[in-house]
Scaffold this motif. Structure first.
Motif, PDB file in Angstrom:
ATOM      1  N   THR A 190      36.741  59.011  64.357  1.00  0.00           N
ATOM      2  CA  THR A 190      35.950  57.942  63.461  1.00  0.00           C
ATOM      3  C   THR A 190      34.493  58.271  63.470  1.00  0.00           C
ATOM      4  N   LEU A 196      30.409  50.807  59.123  1.00  0.00           N
ATOM      5  CA  LEU A 196      31.571  51.120  59.000  1.00  0.00           C
ATOM      6  C   LEU A 196      32.142  51.911  60.104  1.00  0.00           C
ATOM      7  N   VAL A 198      34.573  54.969  59.835  1.00  0.00           N
ATOM      8  CA  VAL A 198      35.280  55.882  58.896  1.00  0.00           C
ATOM      9  C   VAL A 198      36.047  56.726  59.511  1.00  0.00           C
ATOM     10  N   ARG A 199      37.441  56.764  59.373  1.00  0.00           N
ATOM     11  CA  ARG A 199      38.333  57.601  59.589  1.00  0.00           C
ATOM     12  C   ARG A 199      38.232  58.923  59.228  1.00  0.00           C
ATOM     13  N   ASP A 227      38.651  53.838  53.218  1.00  0.00           N
ATOM     14  CA  ASP A 227      37.241  54.215  53.650  1.00  0.00           C
ATOM     15  C   ASP A 227      36.244  54.729  52.575  1.00  0.00           C
TER      16      ASP A 227
END
Length: 268
Positions: A190, A196, A198-199, A227
């Motif tokens: 991530t 955020l 985010v993957r 995402d």
């Protein structure tokens, strides 16, 4: 499950084909088909009424780009930046809609195909540039009315860098991308972005041919569908429309979608 493919050998057939591009002379009577035949590995086929032989993809009448243009509105006189034009098919559609286009392509063979396509179809107000479009976005330059990024986000090693860079140059963007839409798929890592998490999902290309349409570096990082939309919102795009893939999926196995995003304050 997404898995890395560590097989990266460049096929000998590609080396031979590329070498042949710069050797010999054309002995046939001059024609557009000769120019097409001089460059190996075409993906798209030209409008059927031209009677030319190239690839198989019907990209010169792509419903995704038609949808993008409909979402934006009249493109007459608008400045458009296209990322990764591949063979110039989408560029042709945007030019036909009246846009002034800068198109940036990193793949040398694809760049040459774009030049051939412009000669064949004679479309105006378009400049093709060979190089890295992220650097183009990050250097000082003009703002654009629209950025078209079809089939590029999932080829990026740093997709968040691309999204931020293009957001700084345009208030309207179109994305078509492969993405992850299954929460059960394990992500690789991530990255924090505007609060955020985010993957990222590492993905290898494997073998490459002369028709290869991917990015410049192996092991790009895909993003999750949710995402992508969250990042666009964080970048100020508050007018977002999503269209599920309307032409089938890439390779018939991967989930894809189209996103048109605009900052509503920019309308008009």
């Amino acid at each position: 499950m997404l898995r890395r493919n560590w097989f990266r050998r460049r096929p000998r057939s590609e080396e031979v084909a590329v070498a042949s591009l710069f050797s010999g002379e054309e002995t046939r009577s001059p024609s557009h088909q000769n120019a097409i035949d001089a460059i190996p590995g075409w993906n798209c086929h030209f409008p059927v009424e031209l009677g030319l032989t190239a690839g198989r993809l019907p990209a010169f009448d792509d419903p995704r780009i038609t949808w993008c243009i409909e979402r934006y509105g009249d493109l007459t006189g608008r400045r458009v930046l296209e990322l990764g034009p591949l063979e110039g098919a989408h560029t042709y559609m945007l030019a036909k809609a009246g846009a002034h286009i800068d198109a940036v392509e990193a793949n040398r063979l694809a760049f040459l195909k774009c030049l051939v396509t412009r000669e064949v179809l004679d479309f105006p107000d378009t400049r093709f540039y060979l190089g890295d479009f992220v650097q183009w976005l990050e250097q000082a330059g003009p703002r654009y009315d629209l950025v078209v990024a079809s089939g590029v986000l999932y080829h990026m090693r740093e997709p968040l860098r691309l999204l931020r860079a293009l957001s700084e140059r345009a208030d309207a963007i179109y994305l078509w991308t492969v993405m992850v839409d299954d929460d059960q798929v394990p992500h690789t890592f991530t990255q924090k972005f505007e609060n955020l998490d985010v993957r990222h999902y590492a993905r290898g290309y494997g073998d490459r041919s002369v028709a290869f349409c991917g990015g410049a570096m192996d092991f790009p990082n895909w993003m999750h569908r949710d995402d992508i939309l969250a990042v666009l919102a964080a970048l100020g795009y508050d007018d977002v429309t999503v269209l599920n893939d309307i032409i089938g999926t890439a390779g018939n196995v991967l989930p894809t979608f189209s996103v048109f995003a605009r900052r509503s304050a920019s309308v008009g």
